[in-house]
Design a protein around this motif. Structure first.
Motif, PDB file in Angstrom:
ATOM      1  N   TRP A   1    -107.552 -15.774-122.438  1.00 45.45           N
ATOM      2  CA  TRP A   1    -106.443 -15.950-121.617  1.00 45.45           C
ATOM      3  C   TRP A   1    -105.337 -15.024-121.837  1.00 45.45           C
ATOM      4  O   TRP A   1    -105.264 -14.554-123.094  1.00 45.45           O
TER       5      TRP A   1
ATOM      6  N   SER B   1    -109.624 -20.069-125.913  1.00 44.84           N
ATOM      7  CA  SER B   1    -109.926 -21.533-125.734  1.00 44.84           C
ATOM      8  C   SER B   1    -111.469 -21.765-125.852  1.00 44.84           C
ATOM      9  O   SER B   1    -112.212 -21.193-125.332  1.00 44.84           O
TER      10      SER B   1
ATOM     11  N   TYR C   1    -103.724 -23.457-120.092  1.00 46.08           N
ATOM     12  CA  TYR C   1    -103.038 -22.042-120.224  1.00 46.08           C
ATOM     13  C   TYR C   1    -102.675 -21.917-118.613  1.00 46.08           C
ATOM     14  O   TYR C   1    -101.727 -21.099-118.537  1.00 46.08           O
TER      15      TYR C   1
ATOM     16  N   GLY D   1    -109.221 -25.257-120.428  1.00 43.84           N
ATOM     17  CA  GLY D   1    -108.234 -23.841-120.525  1.00 43.84           C
ATOM     18  C   GLY D   1    -107.287 -24.329-119.210  1.00 43.84           C
ATOM     19  O   GLY D   1    -106.408 -23.578-119.105  1.00 43.84           O
TER      20      GLY D   1
END
Length: 419
Positions: free
Chosen positions: A415, A336, A346, A343
């Motif tokens: 991530w 991201s 996520y 984020g």
């Protein structure tokens, strides 16, 4: 001024600094002042006991002749001697009208009055008014108009949060700040540091503020997407619930058109393209492919975006769940952009934060305001791309030789999802 002296020298008074200067001169020249050195005086053609600088008659005559040629007067302050203009700037009401109300800069006032900027500032300082930052760029003006239409309160050019640094826009109600980053002003050539944008982002995070960075070309060329991103943080976008939507695998043409219209970074190749439809209208999209940077993972989640001006609640979760069930991966990686996104999506769909990568750089050609990926300008490719190429120079040096500038982003958050 005292703080700067303390930061640089550890003290806030002049004597210690002067002593350090004298010590440096003693080490370099063997005397407390450079012109006490015989070799330096000889280079300057100054004999022992001679005058130098404005102590010399010939220097004063040359300077006065230059002033007469330029301004028609011999006075060193000839450019400032406009009596009508001086009378204007003696009046505090003049600065209240022109500087505060009309937001004219000191440079603008200096040109209008025909007097030096220094004289304008000197008279302003005598008025007891507070200094302001009166330059408003074109991208800033676009957002000002947008906020006025939304009736959204904001602070412009705020220095209270990161003093003495400035935030272009600050919205206390939502703890959101927005930066308008001009390419030239934020480039290597202008002295912008590699970690400059990231550092400002982290400073805001410490204050509980989410800072968004937009490049000027994004404001000029992708304004609907920019507005949608900002409105999403302000809670102004229309809401669609994913439970009322259906997932479909879509073709490349449909996918590319949707991403280009709704994702600020534009389209990138993918092998799996999942669309979320509401009443037969494509409202969200998620794409996957083989990892571009880390081959240890089965897949990379490459793009996720929603229809501009819409927030699809549960959209990312529904699309990712479909992908997991059908393609059965052991692990997935994604990235991201730290300059725009928190984020949060996520964590909502089961990813874990891994780390933040270092800021990455992009190029732009002088006079052409669009960012170009560094990947296309790797050194081994340059001799076939650039008009001027020198093998002994680095990639960046060759790019600068061909009038390309470099800018840095905020890095990316990495991530991972593991079954």
């Amino acid at each position: 001024i005292k703080k700067t002296k303390v930061d640089r020298f550890g003290v806030d008074y002049v004597d210690v600094i002067l002593n350090e200067t004298k010590q440096t001169n003693l080490e370099r020249y063997g005397c407390e002042y450079p012109l006490q050195n015989k070799d330096i005086r000889n280079k300057a053609n100054i004999g022992q006991g001679d005058s130098f600088g404005f102590q010399r008659e010939d220097v004063r005559r040359t300077a006065q002749q230059t002033l007469i040629t330029k301004y028609g007067k011999r006075s060193g302050n000839a450019i400032s001697h406009n009596e009508k203009s001086i009378e204007k700037i003696k009046n505090v009401e003049y600065f209240k009208l022109e500087y505060i109300d009309n937001k004219k800069s000191f440079n603008t006032l200096s040109k209008e009055l025909g007097i030096s900027r220094g004289v304008v500032i000197n008279h302003f300082n005598c008025c007891g008014l507070e200094r302001q930052h009166n330059y408003i760029s074109n991208p800033q003006q676009i957002l000002i108009k947008m906020f006025e239409e939304m009736q959204q309160e904001y602070k412009l050019n705020d220095r209270t949060i990161l003093y003495p640094k400035e935030l272009d826009f600050y919205i206390p109600e939502y703890n959101i700040a927005i930066e308008m980053n001009g390419l030239w002003w934020h480039s290597d050539n202008y002295g912008w540091p590699k970690n400059g944008h990231l550092h400002k982002t982290l400073e805001c995070n410490k204050k509980g503020i989410h800072l968004l960075h937009f490049w000027e070309f994004e404001i000029n060329n992708k304004l609907p997407i920019v507005k949608s991103i900002i409105n999403n943080y302000l809670g102004n976008n229309a809401t669609i619930f994913a439970r009322k939507c259906v997932v479909k695998e879509i073709d490349t043409k449909t996918c590319n058109a949707f991403i280009d219209a709704n994702h600020i970074q534009g389209n990138i190749g993918s092998s799996i393209k999942l669309g979320l439809y509401h009443n037969n209208v494509l409202v969200a999209l998620m794409t996957f492919g083989k990892p571009r940077y880390n081959k240890q993972f089965d897949y990379e989640l490459i793009r996720y975006c929603t229809l501009i001006d819409h927030n699809v609640v549960g959209g990312a979760s529904k699309l990712f769940s479909y992908f997991i069930k059908k393609y059965n991966p052991n692990n997935v990686i994604s990235y991201s952009d730290k300059r725009l996104f928190s984020g949060k999506m996520y964590t909502n769909i089961g990813f874990s934060f891994s780390h933040t990568s270092a800021p990455n750089y992009h190029y732009f050609k002088e006079g052409q305001y669009d960012l170009l990926s560094r990947v296309q300008f790797q050194k081994h490719k340059l001799k076939d791309i650039l008009p001027i190429y020198k093998d002994e120079l680095s990639e960046c040096e060759n790019m600068k030789l061909n009038k390309y500038n470099r800018v840095w982003d905020c890095g990316t958050d990495v991530w991972i999802w593991v079954r």
